[in-house]
Design an enzyme around this catalytic site. Structure first.
Site, PDB file in Angstrom:
ATOM      1  N   ARG A  24       0.842  -1.215   0.000  1.00  0.00           N
ATOM      2  CA  ARG A  24       0.000   0.000   0.000  1.00  0.00           C
ATOM      3  C   ARG A  24       0.869   1.254   0.000  1.00  0.00           C
ATOM      4  O   ARG A  24       0.563   2.242  -0.657  1.00  0.00           O
ATOM      5  CB  ARG A  24      -0.898   0.017   1.237  1.00  0.00           C
ATOM      6  CG  ARG A  24      -2.236  -0.622   0.997  1.00  0.00           C
ATOM      7  CD  ARG A  24      -3.096  -0.615   2.252  1.00  0.00           C
ATOM      8  NE  ARG A  24      -3.682  -1.933   2.390  1.00  0.00           N
ATOM      9  CZ  ARG A  24      -3.507  -2.752   3.422  1.00  0.00           C
ATOM     10  NH1 ARG A  24      -2.797  -2.386   4.449  1.00  0.00           N
ATOM     11  NH2 ARG A  24      -4.056  -3.933   3.437  1.00  0.00           N
ATOM     12  N   GLU A  35       8.371 -18.518   4.044  1.00  0.00           N
ATOM     13  CA  GLU A  35       7.650 -19.250   5.092  1.00  0.00           C
ATOM     14  C   GLU A  35       8.172 -20.690   5.118  1.00  0.00           C
ATOM     15  O   GLU A  35       8.175 -21.360   4.085  1.00  0.00           O
ATOM     16  CB  GLU A  35       6.146 -19.214   4.818  1.00  0.00           C
ATOM     17  CG  GLU A  35       5.321 -20.194   5.627  1.00  0.00           C
ATOM     18  CD  GLU A  35       5.501 -20.078   7.148  1.00  0.00           C
ATOM     19  OE1 GLU A  35       5.416 -18.968   7.692  1.00  0.00           O
ATOM     20  OE2 GLU A  35       5.764 -21.130   7.781  1.00  0.00           O
ATOM     21  N   CYS A  45      -6.324 -19.162  15.463  1.00  0.00           N
ATOM     22  CA  CYS A  45      -7.331 -18.961  16.518  1.00  0.00           C
ATOM     23  C   CYS A  45      -8.556 -19.840  16.301  1.00  0.00           C
ATOM     24  O   CYS A  45      -9.304 -20.112  17.237  1.00  0.00           O
ATOM     25  CB  CYS A  45      -7.769 -17.503  16.553  1.00  0.00           C
ATOM     26  SG  CYS A  45      -6.402 -16.360  16.423  1.00  0.00           S
TER      27      CYS A  45
HETATM   28  C1  LIG Z   1      -5.041 -22.550  19.119  1.00  0.00           C
HETATM   29  C2  LIG Z   1      -4.784 -21.084  19.069  1.00  0.00           C
HETATM   30  C3  LIG Z   1      -5.800 -20.192  19.370  1.00  0.00           C
HETATM   31  C4  LIG Z   1      -5.559 -18.820  19.343  1.00  0.00           C
HETATM   32  N1  LIG Z   1      -6.585 -17.976  19.642  1.00  0.00           N
HETATM   33  C5  LIG Z   1      -6.370 -16.636  19.635  1.00  0.00           C
HETATM   34  C6  LIG Z   1      -7.420 -15.733  19.938  1.00  0.00           C
HETATM   35  O1  LIG Z   1      -8.553 -16.151  20.221  1.00  0.00           O
HETATM   36  N2  LIG Z   1      -7.136 -14.409  19.951  1.00  0.00           N
HETATM   37  C7  LIG Z   1      -5.890 -13.922  19.632  1.00  0.00           C
HETATM   38  O2  LIG Z   1      -5.689 -12.711  19.617  1.00  0.00           O
HETATM   39  N3  LIG Z   1      -4.869 -14.763  19.311  1.00  0.00           N
HETATM   40  C8  LIG Z   1      -5.090 -16.097  19.311  1.00  0.00           C
HETATM   41  N4  LIG Z   1      -4.062 -16.952  18.991  1.00  0.00           N
HETATM   42  C9  LIG Z   1      -2.719 -16.393  18.754  1.00  0.00           C
HETATM   43  C10 LIG Z   1      -2.513 -15.980  17.310  1.00  0.00           C
HETATM   44  O3  LIG Z   1      -2.743 -17.072  16.468  1.00  0.00           O
HETATM   45  C11 LIG Z   1      -1.077 -15.488  17.168  1.00  0.00           C
HETATM   46  O4  LIG Z   1      -0.908 -14.369  18.012  1.00  0.00           O
HETATM   47  C12 LIG Z   1      -0.732 -15.083  15.753  1.00  0.00           C
HETATM   48  O5  LIG Z   1      -0.769 -16.196  14.904  1.00  0.00           O
HETATM   49  C13 LIG Z   1       0.670 -14.474  15.704  1.00  0.00           C
HETATM   50  O6  LIG Z   1       1.018 -14.233  14.399  1.00  0.00           O
HETATM   51  P1  LIG Z   1       2.530 -14.137  13.949  1.00  0.00           P
HETATM   52  O7  LIG Z   1       2.494 -13.870  12.477  1.00  0.00           O
HETATM   53  O8  LIG Z   1       3.250 -13.190  14.811  1.00  0.00           O
HETATM   54  O9  LIG Z   1       3.185 -15.553  14.272  1.00  0.00           O
HETATM   55  P2  LIG Z   1       2.854 -17.041  13.795  1.00  0.00           P
HETATM   56  O10 LIG Z   1       1.396 -17.224  13.560  1.00  0.00           O
HETATM   57  O11 LIG Z   1       3.531 -17.928  14.776  1.00  0.00           O
HETATM   58  O12 LIG Z   1       3.591 -17.152  12.401  1.00  0.00           O
HETATM   59  C14 LIG Z   1       4.985 -17.147  12.280  1.00  0.00           C
HETATM   60  C15 LIG Z   1       5.379 -17.887  11.037  1.00  0.00           C
HETATM   61  O13 LIG Z   1       6.781 -17.717  10.847  1.00  0.00           O
HETATM   62  C16 LIG Z   1       7.311 -18.916  10.329  1.00  0.00           C
HETATM   63  N5  LIG Z   1       8.748 -18.956  10.612  1.00  0.00           N
HETATM   64  C17 LIG Z   1       9.359 -18.959  11.817  1.00  0.00           C
HETATM   65  N6  LIG Z   1      10.702 -18.989  11.679  1.00  0.00           N
HETATM   66  C18 LIG Z   1      10.942 -19.015  10.352  1.00  0.00           C
HETATM   67  C19 LIG Z   1      12.133 -19.062   9.578  1.00  0.00           C
HETATM   68  N7  LIG Z   1      13.337 -19.089  10.139  1.00  0.00           N
HETATM   69  N8  LIG Z   1      12.019 -19.080   8.221  1.00  0.00           N
HETATM   70  C20 LIG Z   1      10.793 -19.049   7.618  1.00  0.00           C
HETATM   71  N9  LIG Z   1       9.638 -19.012   8.314  1.00  0.00           N
HETATM   72  C21 LIG Z   1       9.710 -18.997   9.658  1.00  0.00           C
HETATM   73  C22 LIG Z   1       6.541 -19.996  11.083  1.00  0.00           C
HETATM   74  O14 LIG Z   1       6.577 -21.235  10.401  1.00  0.00           O
HETATM   75  C23 LIG Z   1       5.140 -19.394  11.140  1.00  0.00           C
HETATM   76  O15 LIG Z   1       4.348 -19.822  10.058  1.00  0.00           O
HETATM   77  C24 LIG Z   1      -4.279 -18.332  19.003  1.00  0.00           C
HETATM   78  C25 LIG Z   1      -3.250 -19.232  18.691  1.00  0.00           C
HETATM   79  C26 LIG Z   1      -3.493 -20.591  18.706  1.00  0.00           C
HETATM   80  C27 LIG Z   1      -2.374 -21.540  18.387  1.00  0.00           C
END
Ligand SMILES: Cc1cc2nc3c(=O)[nH]c(=O)nc-3n(C[C@H](O)[C@H](O)[C@H](O)COP(=O)(O)OP(=O)(O)OC[C@H]3O[C@@H](n4cnc5c(N)ncnc54)[C@H](O)[C@@H]3O)c2cc1C
Length: 453
Positions: A24, A35, A45
């Site tokens: 954007r 990834e 979630c």
């Molecule tokens: C069962 C469950 C229920 C949830 N419920 C809620 C809810 O109700 N409300 C809420 O606010 N949050 C909830 N969450 C939390 C929410 O899902 C996370 O806060 C959110 O996914 C964070 O996003 P992120 O992109 O920071 O990290 P992630 O979702 O962890 O994504 C990070 C990505 O980076 C990739 N990665 C890591 N290292 C490397 C590397 N070296 N090279 C390439 N790729 C890499 C990983 O494979 C992953 O796919 C829940 C989580 C779970 C598991």
């Protein structure tokens, strides 16, 4: 930015929010996302609701495909591509992709590596049927196990919000379910009456709940889990186990590159989501943020903050920090969970957290009707407010059958603005008999807290 463009590590909430916001801000900037798994752009979630059978399968949680990002937004998303090393001094990332290892240059880099679910090193944790839930593939594995093993009993370790959701999910699937929590609280902060309301609701739905009991290991037969052992000397029958004792930030890639980790153990960032390395940003569950109530940098791994931090990181990474509005305002620690027919929510600090953060804090609690007393169908909302000696609101917790999830947001907004309890008491809030009593539970609790002074 030069021709190398923006490189992002991690393709879920924070990483893709950063990619879209960068696009954007800068229509021609090359943007590449790496990834390491085969999944991107999904809502983890929703996993407990897939396990419960409410949502047909994990595919329903996926928002967009790599083709969507390439064709609609000129964003390259590389699956099964793991970032192995960052060399900030050379602005280079080393990546292992299906076609081999290679070095990728960047003008700016966003680390959105997320968090990993923690399974303590307990004996028997390698048994089939012992799961942690974090990524989409964890959900797929769990569902496959259900097909193959047809479990009839389940045990959930930990009463954090995911543990509560999983206990309900197993129970909804018809499994005899037990939850074991080592502390005396649920959601890490709800104790006393609030905790009892949650525990009663679970027990009323047939879920066994124990507090103050620690899981010490797992036992099985033929490589598959059958029993969970606790420090109370019990052996609880379990064909499937969900371990929900917490997560840890994925910081290995960054810390190996000398990028600073904060006191919380997550990556240190400023309000522009900049890390300690020039041109390197971090967003989401891998980094720490400002807690607006305590003033500390904290780790608050949740979905909505992850997306917002992603937007800030993407805007700054694309504009070389020239976008003056792209600053992350911090969190106040808001969280809500559904437990069968209950809504349990918290925002800000609990009494213990407030005192630990140095506040001269006290709390008040009480119960109020969710609707006008004469209007059918209402129920009680239990509210606890934490405030300091000068009347500043520090935190709120609410448990009830209706109207909790949205009401907690009013306290969250008040905390964001640093308001006093008496300010909340003066709010002009919506009222009609089906939705609230004349004086809303939010105001009633604030009144109670102010009277204490
Ligand atoms: C069962 C469950 C229920 C949830 N419920 C809620 C809810 O109700 N409300 C809420 O606010 N949050 C909830 N969450 C939390 C929410 O899902 C996370 O806060 C959110 O996914 C964070 O996003 P992120 O992109 O920071 O990290 P992630 O979702 O962890 O994504 C990070 C990505 O980076 C990739 N990665 C890591 N290292 C490397 C590397 N070296 N090279 C390439 N790729 C890499 C990983 O494979 C992953 O796919 C829940 C989580 C779970 C598991």
């Amino acid at each position: 930015l030069g021709k190398e463009g923006l490189v992002i590590v991690g393709g879920v909430a924070a990483g893709l929010a950063a990619a879209m916001e960068a696009r954007r801000n800068s229509p021609d900037l090359p943007v590449t996302v790496f990834e390491r798994t085969g999944d991107i752009s999904y809502g983890a979630c929703g996993l407990p609701y897939v396990v419960a059978g409410l949502i047909p399968d994990t595919d329903a949680l996926v928002l967009h495909t790599p083709e969507y990002f390439r064709e609609r937004h000129s964003i390259e998303v590389k699956l099964n591509s793991e970032a192995l090393e960052v060399l900030p001094s050379k602005s280079v990332l080393r990546v292992r992709a299906p076609e081999g290892e290679r070095e990728v240059g960047y003008d700016s880099l966003v680390l959105a590596t997320g968090a990993a679910a923690v399974c303590p090193p307990l004996p028997g944790r390698e048994l089939e049927g012992v799961f942690v839930l974090r990524h989409l593939r964890d959900g797929r594995r769990l569902l496959r196990f259900f097909e193959e093993a047809r479990p009839r009993t389940a045990l959930v370790v930990g009463a954090g919000y995911i543990g509560l959701e999983m206990a309900e999910a197993f129970s909804a699937r018809g499994l005899r379910t037990t939850l074991v929590e080592s502390s005396e609280t649920v959601m890490g902060a709800l104790g006393g009456r609030a905790r009892e309301l949650v525990a009663d609701e679970m027990r009323a739905h047939g879920v066994g709940v124990t507090f103050g009991e620690r899981v010490t290991g797992f036992e099985g037969a033929a490589g598959r889990v059958a029993r969970v052992l606790t420090d109370a000397g019990r052996a609880l029958e379990a064909d499937v186990v969900s371990v929900g004792v917490g997560v840890r930030p994925e910081v290995a890639l960054a810390s190996a590159a000398g990028i600073a980790v904060g006191e919380s153990g997550a990556l240190a960032t400023d309000e522009r989501q900049r890390t300690s390395a020039p041109g390197v940003y971090a967003a989401g569950d891998c980094c720490e943020v400002l807690h607006r109530v305590s003033g500390r940098r904290v780790w608050h791994p949740l979905g909505q903050p992850a997306v917002r931090q992603g937007w800030v990181a993407g805007a700054n990474a694309a504009s070389g920090d020239s976008n003056i509005e792209a600053r992350y305002a911090g969190v106040v620690g808001t969280n809500v969970v559904k437990v069968f027919g209950l809504e349990a929510a918290r925002t800000g600090l609990s009494l213990e957290e407030a005192r630990e953060a140095g506040f001269d804090a006290a709390e008040t609690e009480g119960e109020t009707h969710s609707r006008a007393g004469y209007y059918p169908g209402g129920s009680k909302i239990h509210t606890r407010l934490v405030a300091d000696a000068r009347g500043r609101l520090l935190g709120a917790q609410m448990v009830g059958r209706e109207g909790v999830a949205q009401r907690i947001d009013v306290y969250a907004a008040a905390l964001h603005a640093g308001l006093r309890v008496e300010d909340v008491e003066r709010f002009d809030l919506a009222y009609a008999p089906p939705f609230a009593p004349t004086i809303d539970p939010i105001i009633r609790a604030a009144h109670r807290a102010r009277e204490r002074d």
